[in-house]
Design an enzyme around this catalytic site. Structure first.
Site, PDB file in Angstrom:
ATOM      1  CG  ASP A  34      18.281 -35.818  -0.381  1.00  0.00           C
ATOM      2  OD1 ASP A  34      17.494 -36.673  -1.254  1.00  0.00           O
ATOM      3  OD2 ASP A  34      19.279 -36.133  -0.030  1.00  0.00           O
ATOM      4  CD  GLU A 216      22.056 -40.864   1.112  1.00  0.00           C
ATOM      5  OE1 GLU A 216      22.973 -40.628   0.232  1.00  0.00           O
ATOM      6  OE2 GLU A 216      20.812 -41.141   0.556  1.00  0.00           O
TER       7      GLU A 216
END
Length: 514
Positions: A34, A216
């Site tokens: 990420d 998320e």
């Protein structure tokens, strides 16, 4: 550790074309996932990211760090915020504390403040929980210190993570807002703070639309519709894994209103509860490999710029690359435009203003049931180890049933990555099932499709072909598909094929960017 430029390509290995991407950021010799803490400061874009400093698979989560002046060429720096025996350092964001609300800096030298998720380990006293913590930098993001009062926000939850923080201002108030998730409840939770240390609960959004996986990496930001400062909407991005439209990981979004307390999605952003059709949800990308996308903070002119992780958790740890594993997408400039009477995201890749040199051009050529080589020069010149291929096309499908771009084609063979438009269904499909090495994971071979509406009968494409990936921006960025690809070494052939009738290529250019 000295800075290392990490976009340089490497040599082909074995039978698979393993050159390092040119314009897509990779860590030099380790794992990344990420993007975190995206911030523009003092003329520099900072890309922080989830990084395993010790291996090229997920683990030991820390924040890696890279910088760029153009969003295209990146320099890697030492690990910024490291895991330790107490915590792993999960995803989060960075703000410029201009008002010195934290006291970490001064009005003359404001601190950069990272808000990240502490994933507490056994023996920490908070083991099994995820909570939000701070770190700060007073040297423009090059070194970081964890705040002694961490964590600053703890719900006692095992899945409370990924804080995106921004400054909210209206005529009566100014404060920090945190957007985070209760991942397994498919909820976005919002908090406010005066100093980034003490937080007050505001509201919750969700579950809504795609809810079959964990939510998320949320993001919340305003954008003008059609560039009008008098018509501003808010965009809430929520990434989901698994359960995305193409399978596994992906990013959905909602358009609506935020009043400083509650985000309310427009009714046309919502799919009927209990009967969610994933293809009716709003997706950042219809491909398999664009996840955890978040926006930069502090960008001049409030431009919306996002970067995503170009991977999918279905097979992320198995990608056939070495010593690095995984990469970021190209940066994308995002805007809200009226499409079909509704405000929707449009995404455009950040590329050099003058894409070139042009290798091949077609103007106003009719093609009936045949194939054209693109370009007709030596295919090796199209995708050298130090260049990226950019294809821009305006095609009138006309009476053709299928119009197909074949990428990474085998010399004299059928193996290729296929980008096809089917007139009967108005679907644009990116098919990598016969693209090269797909056997490294059972879920990698796939074909992804997205609905595309022709404009005045025209299909507009911008296709960026880097080593190991294809990003497709259709109809000026109204529809996007991103997929990884691992062709055999030497498979560089590019073709345009028309089947079932005649299509007209109004304009097509092939350019090399490095």
């Amino acid at each position: 550790m000295t800075d290392t430029t990490t976009h340089a390509a490497g040599p082909a290995e074995h039978t698979v074309f393993m050159s390092r991407p040119v314009l897509h950021y990779t860590a030099n010799s380790t794992w990344l996932n990420d993007p975190n803490g995206l911030v523009f400061y003092q003329g520099v874009y900072h890309l922080f990211y989830q990084n395993n400093p010790f291996d090229n698979v997920w683990g030991n989560m820390s924040w890696g760090h890279a910088t760029s002046e153009d969003l295209l060429h990146w320099n890697e720096h030492p690990v910024a915020i490291a895991c330790d025996d107490r915590e792993d350092v999960f995803s989060g964001s960075i703000v410029v504390d201009e008002g010195n609300t934290t006291g970490f800096g001064t009005p003359e030298n404001p601190a950069l403040v990272a808000i990240y998720t502490s994933a507490f380990k056994e023996g920490s006293g908070l083991e099994g929980t995820q909570a939000q913590s701070l770190a700060f930098s007073t040297d423009a993001g090059m070194t970081w210190q964890k705040y002694a009062g961490n964590p600053v926000l703890n719900r006692g939850s095992a899945h409370f993570r990924d804080p995106k923080v921004f400054r909210y201002e209206d005529s009566s108030a100014s404060f920090w807002v945190m957007v985070a998730v209760e991942a397994q409840h498919q909820q976005v939770v919002l908090y406010r703070s005066a100093d980034l240390k003490e937080w007050e609960y505001l509201s919750t959004f969700g579950p809504a639309n795609a809810t079959d996986g964990e939510w998320e990496c949320p993001d919340l930001f305003p954008l003008p519709v059609d560039g009008s400062p008098d018509h501003v909407k808010w965009v809430l991005v929520v990434n989901i894994n698994p359960g995305a439209v193409a399978g596994g990981s992906g990013g959905q979004y909602f358009v609506g209103h935020f009043d400083g307390v509650q985000f309310t999605a427009d009714s046309d952003s919502l799919v009927e509860d209990g009967n969610t059709n994933l293809r009716q949800c709003l997706w950042l990308d219809w491909g398999r490999d664009y996840y955890a996308a978040v926006s930069f903070s502090n960008v001049p002119g409030n431009r919306g710029i996002m970067i995503g992780w170009m991977n999918n958790w279905d097979y992320a740890n198995s990608l056939p690359t070495s010593p690095w594993r995984s990469s970021m997408s190209l940066a994308r400039e995002v805007e809200l435009a009226t499409i079909g009477g509704l405000p929707r995201l449009v995404q455009r890749p950040v590329l050099p203003a003058d894409v070139g040199p042009t290798i091949h051009t077609i103007d106003n050529q009719e093609i009936r049931d045949s194939t054209v080589e693109l370009p007709q020069a030596d295919p090796a010149s199209v995708l050298r180890v130090d260049s990226v291929q950019v294809i821009d096309a305006e095609i009138l499908p006309g009476t053709a049933g299928t119009t197909t771009l074949s990428l990474f084609g085998a010399p004299g063979g059928d193996a290729a990555m296929l980008l096809s438009f089917e007139a009967a269904t108005s679907q644009l499909t990116l098919d990598r099932r016969n693209s090269g090495n797909t056997a490294f994971h059972e879920k990698f071979a796939s074909a992804e499709s997205a609905p595309v509406t022709l404009e005045d009968g025209v299909l507009k494409l911008r296709v960026i072909v880097d080593h190991g990936s294809v990003e497709v921006f259709a109809q000026g960025g109204k529809v996007v598909l991103t997929d990884l690809v691992f062709p055999a070494s030497g498979n560089l052939r590019t073709q345009l094929s028309v089947e079932g009738g005649m299509a007209t290529v109004r304009k097509l250019t092939v350019a090399a960017v490095s």
